[in-house]
Scaffold this motif. Structure first.
Motif, PDB file in Angstrom:
ATOM      1  N   ASP A   1       2.247 -10.873   7.883  1.00 45.98           N
ATOM      2  CA  ASP A   1       3.744 -11.499   7.841  1.00 45.98           C
ATOM      3  C   ASP A   1       3.940 -12.110   6.221  1.00 45.98           C
ATOM      4  OD1 ASP A   1       6.448 -12.248   8.640  1.00 45.98           O
ATOM      5  OD2 ASP A   1       5.658 -14.297   8.892  1.00 45.98           O
ATOM      6  N   ARG A   2       2.771 -13.034   5.803  1.00 49.22           N
ATOM      7  CA  ARG A   2       2.720 -13.416   4.576  1.00 49.22           C
ATOM      8  C   ARG A   2       2.811 -12.226   3.330  1.00 49.22           C
ATOM      9  NH1 ARG A   2      -0.938 -14.086   1.145  1.00 49.22           N
ATOM     10  NH2 ARG A   2      -2.643 -13.937   2.854  1.00 49.22           N
ATOM     11  N   LEU A   3       2.100 -11.122   3.634  1.00 50.67           N
ATOM     12  CA  LEU A   3       2.025 -10.379   2.743  1.00 50.67           C
ATOM     13  C   LEU A   3       3.112  -9.240   2.702  1.00 50.67           C
ATOM     14  CD1 LEU A   3      -1.672  -8.678   3.315  1.00 50.67           C
ATOM     15  CD2 LEU A   3      -0.866 -10.171   1.217  1.00 50.67           C
ATOM     16  N   LEU A   4       4.069  -9.226   3.728  1.00 48.48           N
ATOM     17  CA  LEU A   4       5.176  -8.553   3.835  1.00 48.48           C
ATOM     18  C   LEU A   4       6.388  -9.383   3.218  1.00 48.48           C
ATOM     19  CD1 LEU A   4       5.611  -7.224   7.411  1.00 48.48           C
ATOM     20  CD2 LEU A   4       5.618  -5.926   5.329  1.00 48.48           C
ATOM     21  N   ASN A   5       6.247 -10.870   3.308  1.00 48.71           N
ATOM     22  CA  ASN A   5       7.148 -11.639   2.625  1.00 48.71           C
ATOM     23  C   ASN A   5       6.950 -11.790   1.128  1.00 48.71           C
ATOM     24  OD1 ASN A   5       8.756 -12.217   4.939  1.00 48.71           O
ATOM     25  ND2 ASN A   5       7.250 -13.826   5.702  1.00 48.71           N
ATOM     26  N   GLU A   6       5.569 -11.579   0.730  1.00 52.07           N
ATOM     27  CA  GLU A   6       5.339 -11.719  -0.912  1.00 52.07           C
ATOM     28  C   GLU A   6       5.673 -10.083  -1.157  1.00 52.07           C
ATOM     29  OE1 GLU A   6       1.521 -13.133  -0.913  1.00 52.07           O
ATOM     30  OE2 GLU A   6       2.085 -15.223  -0.280  1.00 52.07           O
ATOM     31  N   GLY A   7       5.959  -9.217  -0.620  1.00 49.10           N
ATOM     32  CA  GLY A   7       6.034  -7.877  -1.251  1.00 49.10           C
ATOM     33  C   GLY A   7       5.145  -7.246  -1.731  1.00 49.10           C
ATOM     34  N   ASP A   8       3.818  -7.210  -0.957  1.00 48.36           N
ATOM     35  CA  ASP A   8       2.540  -6.592  -1.306  1.00 48.36           C
ATOM     36  C   ASP A   8       2.921  -5.140  -1.423  1.00 48.36           C
ATOM     37  OD1 ASP A   8      -0.109  -5.158  -0.169  1.00 48.36           O
ATOM     38  OD2 ASP A   8      -0.659  -7.159  -1.177  1.00 48.36           O
ATOM     39  N   ALA A   9       2.549  -4.485  -2.459  1.00 46.34           N
ATOM     40  CA  ALA A   9       2.828  -3.085  -2.591  1.00 46.34           C
ATOM     41  C   ALA A   9       2.053  -1.953  -1.710  1.00 46.34           C
ATOM     42  CB  ALA A   9       2.282  -2.607  -3.889  1.00 46.34           C
ATOM     43  N   ARG A  10       0.988  -2.762  -1.098  1.00 43.21           N
ATOM     44  CA  ARG A  10       0.147  -1.612  -0.073  1.00 43.21           C
ATOM     45  C   ARG A  10       1.343  -1.766   1.215  1.00 43.21           C
ATOM     46  NH1 ARG A  10      -5.081  -4.832   0.272  1.00 43.21           N
ATOM     47  NH2 ARG A  10      -3.329  -6.315  -0.165  1.00 43.21           N
ATOM     48  N   LEU A  11       1.468  -2.824   1.461  1.00 43.94           N
ATOM     49  CA  LEU A  11       2.344  -2.896   2.698  1.00 43.94           C
ATOM     50  C   LEU A  11       3.696  -2.175   2.645  1.00 43.94           C
ATOM     51  CD1 LEU A  11       1.540  -6.638   3.933  1.00 43.94           C
ATOM     52  CD2 LEU A  11       0.531  -4.324   4.825  1.00 43.94           C
ATOM     53  N   ASP A  12       4.118  -2.312   1.390  1.00 44.36           N
ATOM     54  CA  ASP A  12       5.526  -1.869   1.031  1.00 44.36           C
ATOM     55  C   ASP A  12       5.267  -0.072   1.312  1.00 44.36           C
ATOM     56  OD1 ASP A  12       6.934  -3.775   0.777  1.00 44.36           O
ATOM     57  OD2 ASP A  12       6.575  -3.674  -1.609  1.00 44.36           O
ATOM     58  N   ARG A  13       4.292   0.473   0.664  1.00 44.46           N
ATOM     59  CA  ARG A  13       4.029   1.967   0.906  1.00 44.46           C
ATOM     60  C   ARG A  13       3.937   2.138   2.307  1.00 44.46           C
ATOM     61  NH1 ARG A  13       1.106   0.975  -3.624  1.00 44.46           N
ATOM     62  NH2 ARG A  13      -0.967   0.889  -2.662  1.00 44.46           N
TER      63      ARG A  13
END
Length: 87
Positions: free
Chosen positions: A54-66
């Motif tokens: 959830d934190r990575l999603l909120n921070e806009g992590d590029a891997r999760l965005d892809r």
């Protein structure tokens, strides 16, 4: 999700002022959580992993965005709609 949202899901469906129908995705997510808990897999370590995701999603992590873009593309091509109840 807020307590008010959960209460509205549990309200009488005939109560148009309070009732809110749960989306298909939410029903699936809730079922997944119940299954994980029933299998004894919903422990503190798993919850911490969810919090990290959830934190990575909120921070806009590029891997999760892809990954989310791939999932969204797959959802668009599977022929299903968000509302399985036809509404």
């Amino acid at each position: 999700m807020s307590q008010a949202t959960v209460r509205s899901w549990l309200a009488d469906p005939d109560d148009e002022t309070t009732y809110r129908r749960m989306t298909r995705g939410t029903r699936r997510l809730l079922a997944t959580v119940v299954l994980l808990d029933g299998a004894g897999l919903l422990d503190d370590k798993f919850v911490a992993a969810i919090d990290t995701f959830d934190r990575l999603l909120n921070e806009g992590d590029a891997r999760l965005d892809r990954a989310l873009q791939v999932l969204q593309a797959a959802e668009l091509t599977d022929g299903e709609t968000e509302d399985e109840d036809g509404g």
